[in-house]
Write an enzyme that holds these catalytic residues in place. Structure first.
Site, PDB file in Angstrom:
ATOM      1  N   VAL A 190       0.844  -1.200   0.000  1.00  0.00           N
ATOM      2  CA  VAL A 190       0.000   0.000   0.000  1.00  0.00           C
ATOM      3  C   VAL A 190       0.877   1.248   0.000  1.00  0.00           C
ATOM      4  CG1 VAL A 190      -2.057  -1.014   1.052  1.00  0.00           C
ATOM      5  CG2 VAL A 190      -0.208  -0.175   2.521  1.00  0.00           C
TER       6      VAL A 190
ATOM      7  N   ARG B 271       3.946   2.380  -2.720  1.00  0.00           N
ATOM      8  CA  ARG B 271       4.002   2.788  -4.113  1.00  0.00           C
ATOM      9  C   ARG B 271       4.379   1.580  -4.955  1.00  0.00           C
ATOM     10  NH1 ARG B 271       1.522   6.573  -2.778  1.00  0.00           N
ATOM     11  NH2 ARG B 271       1.868   8.809  -3.182  1.00  0.00           N
TER      12      ARG B 271
ATOM     13  N   GLU C  12       0.472   3.218 -13.370  1.00  0.00           N
ATOM     14  CA  GLU C  12      -0.933   3.370 -13.004  1.00  0.00           C
ATOM     15  C   GLU C  12      -1.606   4.284 -14.015  1.00  0.00           C
ATOM     16  OE1 GLU C  12      -1.351   4.709  -8.979  1.00  0.00           O
ATOM     17  OE2 GLU C  12      -0.391   2.935  -8.134  1.00  0.00           O
TER      18      GLU C  12
ATOM     19  N   HIS D 209      -5.524   1.877  -6.493  1.00  0.00           N
ATOM     20  CA  HIS D 209      -4.941   2.958  -5.696  1.00  0.00           C
ATOM     21  C   HIS D 209      -6.034   3.788  -5.018  1.00  0.00           C
ATOM     22  CE1 HIS D 209      -1.197   5.759  -5.342  1.00  0.00           C
ATOM     23  NE2 HIS D 209      -1.857   5.668  -4.202  1.00  0.00           N
TER      24      HIS D 209
END
Length: 318
Positions: A233, A235, A264, A283
């Site tokens: 959680v 990067r 992402e 995310h």
């Protein structure tokens, strides 16, 4: 000269009276729907608050205005992470950057526990069985008594440890060095391979820096083992993503929960999507209504400090 705050119309509408109470002379420049902000208003902005409601749909427009605000003195962001180059660009201009560190910690830590509960019960396989209409009975694994290494001891790591302890797990804090007073055993970040081998679960909640990029290497992933779980959680760049997908496919890693990837959004043809026993969230582990409220309160408290002439808190230097 009074301050001019750049914020979204949503934040302004919700907090207009509170803002007037804190700073009666404060003027607002609002980001309203698709309406442009005039160059004259942009030049007047001295404070900018990137609030939770602007993410992700209006982020590009918001930053487009903020980056052109030549008189900007202080920028507060709702995010804890400030590793994006855009934040560095503000600091290099001499803008004071503050963040809402800890605002998203509660929901992110709960998402971590969601991953662990789901993975220990093989929820991905059960959902696939449900989609097929198959009644697949299976025995679950309990979290109680399992060891969990929490890599990173910021607000997220602290809350993860609290919840893991409440579930009967045995937390270990992984940080550069013990500082004394930690509620659980501490091991150094340099020993991550051996730590991974010694624990049932590894949770990564580190910020991304030059030192931490790629820290969860293929060697660390293999050390976690076929019965272990990995959660990220922090990067996406913290983890060797190709090695992660390979280990899941080959059965060398028991399961993974990832809220962050590289890049992402994760491309639809990325091998990680089809890896077994993985849970991928976009995310958004900290994206709740409560996070927005906490972030807003942190900004407003800092605004009170500015008006009073006190030092701002949560100043960051990416």
């Amino acid at each position: 000269m009074s301050d001019v705050l750049f914020c979204t119309d949503v934040f302004a509408e919700e907090h207009r009276d509170r803002l007037a109470s804190i700073a009666p002379d404060l003027e607002l420049v609002e980001l309203v729907a698709d309406e442009p902000v005039s160059p004259e208003d942009i030049e007047r902005i001295t404070i900018a608050f990137f609030s939770h409601d602007a993410w992700p749909e209006r982020a590009e427009r918001w930053f487009g205005v903020a980056t052109r605000a030549g008189a900007l003195e202080w920028f507060h962001t709702m995010s804890a992470g400030v590793d994006s180059p855009v934040f560095t660009s503000f600091v290099e201009r001499g803008v004071v950057l503050t963040n809402s560190s800890g605002a998203s910690a509660p929901p992110i830590a709960r998402t971590v526990m969601m991953y662990l509960l789901a993975l220990s019960r093989d929820l991905p396989a059960m959902v696939r069985a449900q989609d097929r209409g198959d009644w697949e009975w299976r025995r679950w694994i309990e979290l109680e008594g399992r060891s969990i290494a929490i890599v990173g001891w910021g607000p997220i790591g602290v809350e993860c440890a609290r919840l893991a302890d409440a579930f009967g797990m045995e937390p270990t804090i992984v940080r550069r060095a013990a500082r004394g007073g930690e509620p659980h055993p501490v091991r150094p970040l340099d020993d991550l391979v051996s730590i991974a081998a010694d624990h049932d679960v590894v949770v990564v909640a580190l910020p991304l820096t030059d030192e931490t990029e790629g820290i969860v290497s293929a060697e660390v992933i293999d050390a976690i083992g076929a019965d272990g779980l990995l959660v990220n959680v922090g990067r996406g760049e913290l983890v060797d993503q190709a090695a992660l997908a390979s280990a899941l496919v080959d059965g060398r890693l028991g399961g993974a929960g990832v809220d962050v990837t590289t890049p992402e959004p994760l491309p639809s043809d990325d091998p990680l999507w089809s890896a077994p026993n993985v849970i991928i969230t976009p995310h958004n582990s900290g994206s709740t209504d409560g996070t927005g409220r906490r972030s807003n309160e942190m900004f407003l408290a800092n605004l009170e400090r500015r008006v009073a002439g006190d030092d701002l808190v949560d100043v960051v230097r990416p």
